[in-house]
Design a protein around this motif. Structure first.
Motif, PDB file in Angstrom:
ATOM      1  N   ARG A   1       5.724 -20.103  -7.886  1.00 22.06           N
ATOM      2  CA  ARG A   1       6.796 -19.809  -8.849  1.00 22.06           C
ATOM      3  C   ARG A   1       6.354 -18.864  -9.957  1.00 22.06           C
ATOM      4  O   ARG A   1       6.747 -18.995 -11.114  1.00 22.06           O
ATOM      5  CB  ARG A   1       7.365 -21.099  -9.442  1.00 22.06           C
ATOM      6  N   GLY A   2       5.518 -17.912  -9.603  1.00 15.34           N
ATOM      7  CA  GLY A   2       5.178 -16.863 -10.543  1.00 15.34           C
ATOM      8  C   GLY A   2       3.867 -17.028 -11.268  1.00 15.34           C
ATOM      9  O   GLY A   2       3.494 -16.168 -12.075  1.00 15.34           O
ATOM     10  N   GLU A   3       3.116 -18.106 -11.014  1.00 16.38           N
ATOM     11  CA  GLU A   3       1.821 -18.260 -11.689  1.00 16.38           C
ATOM     12  C   GLU A   3       0.818 -17.236 -11.189  1.00 16.38           C
ATOM     13  O   GLU A   3      -0.052 -16.787 -11.929  1.00 16.38           O
ATOM     14  CB  GLU A   3       1.296 -19.681 -11.461  1.00 16.38           C
ATOM     15  N   SER A   4       0.926 -16.862  -9.927  1.00 19.23           N
ATOM     16  CA  SER A   4       0.092 -15.793  -9.369  1.00 19.23           C
ATOM     17  C   SER A   4       0.912 -15.062  -8.311  1.00 19.23           C
ATOM     18  O   SER A   4       1.845 -15.612  -7.737  1.00 19.23           O
ATOM     19  CB  SER A   4      -1.193 -16.360  -8.750  1.00 19.23           C
ATOM     20  N   TRP A   5       0.540 -13.802  -8.088  1.00 17.33           N
ATOM     21  CA  TRP A   5       1.284 -12.951  -7.154  1.00 17.33           C
ATOM     22  C   TRP A   5       0.324 -12.235  -6.214  1.00 17.33           C
ATOM     23  O   TRP A   5      -0.772 -11.834  -6.624  1.00 17.33           O
ATOM     24  CB  TRP A   5       2.103 -11.894  -7.911  1.00 17.33           C
ATOM     25  N   SER A   6       0.735 -12.057  -4.975  1.00 17.32           N
ATOM     26  CA  SER A   6      -0.016 -11.263  -4.002  1.00 17.32           C
ATOM     27  C   SER A   6       0.691  -9.933  -3.786  1.00 17.32           C
ATOM     28  O   SER A   6       1.920  -9.880  -3.637  1.00 17.32           O
ATOM     29  CB  SER A   6      -0.110 -12.003  -2.650  1.00 17.32           C
ATOM     30  N   ASN A   7      -0.096  -8.867  -3.788  1.00 18.43           N
ATOM     31  CA  ASN A   7       0.412  -7.530  -3.489  1.00 18.43           C
ATOM     32  C   ASN A   7       0.450  -7.361  -1.968  1.00 18.43           C
ATOM     33  O   ASN A   7      -0.568  -7.486  -1.304  1.00 18.43           O
ATOM     34  CB  ASN A   7      -0.514  -6.499  -4.136  1.00 18.43           C
ATOM     35  N   LEU A   8       1.632  -7.064  -1.420  1.00 21.85           N
ATOM     36  CA  LEU A   8       1.806  -7.029   0.033  1.00 21.85           C
ATOM     37  C   LEU A   8       2.190  -5.633   0.525  1.00 21.85           C
ATOM     38  O   LEU A   8       3.097  -5.478   1.328  1.00 21.85           O
ATOM     39  CB  LEU A   8       2.895  -8.032   0.446  1.00 21.85           C
ATOM     40  N   ASN A   9       1.473  -4.632   0.072  1.00 26.46           N
ATOM     41  CA  ASN A   9       1.844  -3.257   0.390  1.00 26.46           C
ATOM     42  C   ASN A   9       0.993  -2.610   1.469  1.00 26.46           C
ATOM     43  O   ASN A   9       1.153  -1.423   1.767  1.00 26.46           O
ATOM     44  CB  ASN A   9       1.803  -2.402  -0.880  1.00 26.46           C
ATOM     45  N   SER A  10       0.087  -3.372   2.071  1.00 29.52           N
ATOM     46  CA  SER A  10      -0.747  -2.810   3.131  1.00 29.52           C
ATOM     47  C   SER A  10       0.098  -2.476   4.356  1.00 29.52           C
ATOM     48  O   SER A  10       0.692  -3.364   4.965  1.00 29.52           O
ATOM     49  CB  SER A  10      -1.848  -3.797   3.515  1.00 29.52           C
ATOM     50  N   GLY A  11       0.175  -1.198   4.673  1.00 23.12           N
ATOM     51  CA  GLY A  11       0.972  -0.754   5.811  1.00 23.12           C
ATOM     52  C   GLY A  11       2.269  -0.093   5.422  1.00 23.12           C
ATOM     53  O   GLY A  11       2.908   0.570   6.255  1.00 23.12           O
ATOM     54  N   LEU A  12       2.683  -0.248   4.166  1.00 19.65           N
ATOM     55  CA  LEU A  12       3.868   0.452   3.685  1.00 19.65           C
ATOM     56  C   LEU A  12       3.476   1.862   3.238  1.00 19.65           C
ATOM     57  O   LEU A  12       2.394   2.057   2.683  1.00 19.65           O
ATOM     58  CB  LEU A  12       4.516  -0.297   2.524  1.00 19.65           C
ATOM     59  N   PRO A  13       4.342   2.864   3.429  1.00 17.91           N
ATOM     60  CA  PRO A  13       3.966   4.240   3.102  1.00 17.91           C
ATOM     61  C   PRO A  13       3.869   4.510   1.613  1.00 17.91           C
ATOM     62  O   PRO A  13       3.148   5.400   1.182  1.00 17.91           O
ATOM     63  CB  PRO A  13       5.080   5.072   3.747  1.00 17.91           C
TER      64      PRO A  13
END
Length: 295
Positions: free
Chosen positions: A114-126
């Motif tokens: 619920r927002g305490e930590s976030w993962s960046n999920l951009n691997s593979g996006l241009p």
């Protein structure tokens, strides 16, 4: 139906690759905590529902907000510093705390607390310019993201990696996945575009017009209990389909002067509509009548 002209709710974008470059894979401990908040009079651009915690989620220029009492009170969901505008949010199937958010500066982020930590999920996006996002209606690890001028990407490992699947309808602003029967794979994707609503089986076999709605579609939703039931908003009003988008009928719109900018139907059967000026309305009878959320 006459053509309509709705100003785009997405601001012009210049790539901010520097932000994506410095944002780590896991963004944690940014010091923010959920706080009571009021929604600002800015467009509600993204809506989702967490069935596990019975929470309504809305997002836009001023961040992400959460309500567990149908909009009577709101809490901020902490975001990483510099995250930027939220264009879309989604909740994976059968999840209590996980939330995806996407936007023109952030790409795709996910939190499981619920927002305490976030993962960046951009691997593979241009690039980090994502304007639409949809979670698979039944598969918890499958999610779809639309990158303008590139296409639709699919992840089957909860966003850890992405694969381009299709160019997709140009100008997609909202994307939903339904488990309506009849697909050659596992469901259907619907896209809200400047020229109406488009639909494809999630095997990406062919995109076609979903009915005869014309002009920009500013909101799109389906009924999780009745996947053939769809709702679409445009400047001409609010429309409902009971046959998967083949035919549409005009229904009652929320009593607002501004445009509807987002739609979402919860598994409880409540349809929510977010407006251009930050208002949220709800209907418990299939858009026959409306009331302001929180009243």
């Amino acid at each position: 139906m006459p053509e309509t002209n709705i100003p785009s709710r997405k601001a012009a974008w210049l790539p901010r690759l520097a932000l994506a470059a410095v944002m780590p894979a896991l963004i944690a401990g940014h010091g923010a905590a959920a706080q009571e908040a009021e929604l600002a009079p800015t467009p509600i651009e993204a809506m989702a529902y967490d069935a596990g915690s019975k929470a309504l989620l809305v997002g836009g220029q001023n961040g992400l907000f959460r309500s567990t009492d149908e909009g009577q009170t709101w809490q901020t969901v902490p975001l990483p510093p510099g995250a930027g505008e939220i264009a879309a949010t989604a909740v994976p199937a059968r999840s209590d705390n996980a939330i995806y958010v996407a936007g023109p500066d952030m790409g795709v982020l996910r939190t499981d607390d619920r927002g305490e930590s976030w993962s960046n999920l951009n691997s593979g996006l241009p690039n980090p310019h994502v304007t639409a996002l949809a979670a698979h209606s039944t598969q918890p690890d499958t999610v779809y993201a639309y990158v303008p001028e590139t296409g639709i990407y699919r992840s089957q490992d909860a966003g850890k990696s992405w694969k381009m699947m299709d160019r997709g309808p140009e100008g997609t602003s909202h994307l939903i996945h339904t488990n309506m029967e009849g697909s050659m794979e596992s469901g259907w994707l619907y896209a809200a575009t400047p020229d109406g609503t488009r639909v494809s089986m999630d095997c990406f076999c062919l995109w076609r017009d979903a009915g005869n709605l014309s002009g920009p579609i500013t909101g799109l939703a389906f009924d999780p209990q009745h996947p053939k039931h769809l709702y679409a908003a445009s400047d001409a009003g609010l429309f409902k389909s009971t046959d998967g988008g083949q035919e549409w009928i005009k229904v009652s719109s929320p009593p607002i002067a501004a445009a509807v900018t987002s739609l979402m139907m919860a598994p409880t059967g409540v349809l929510y509509a977010g407006a251009d000026e930050g208002e949220i309305f709800k209907s418990s009878d299939g858009a026959a009548t409306w009331e302001r959320a929180g009243e």
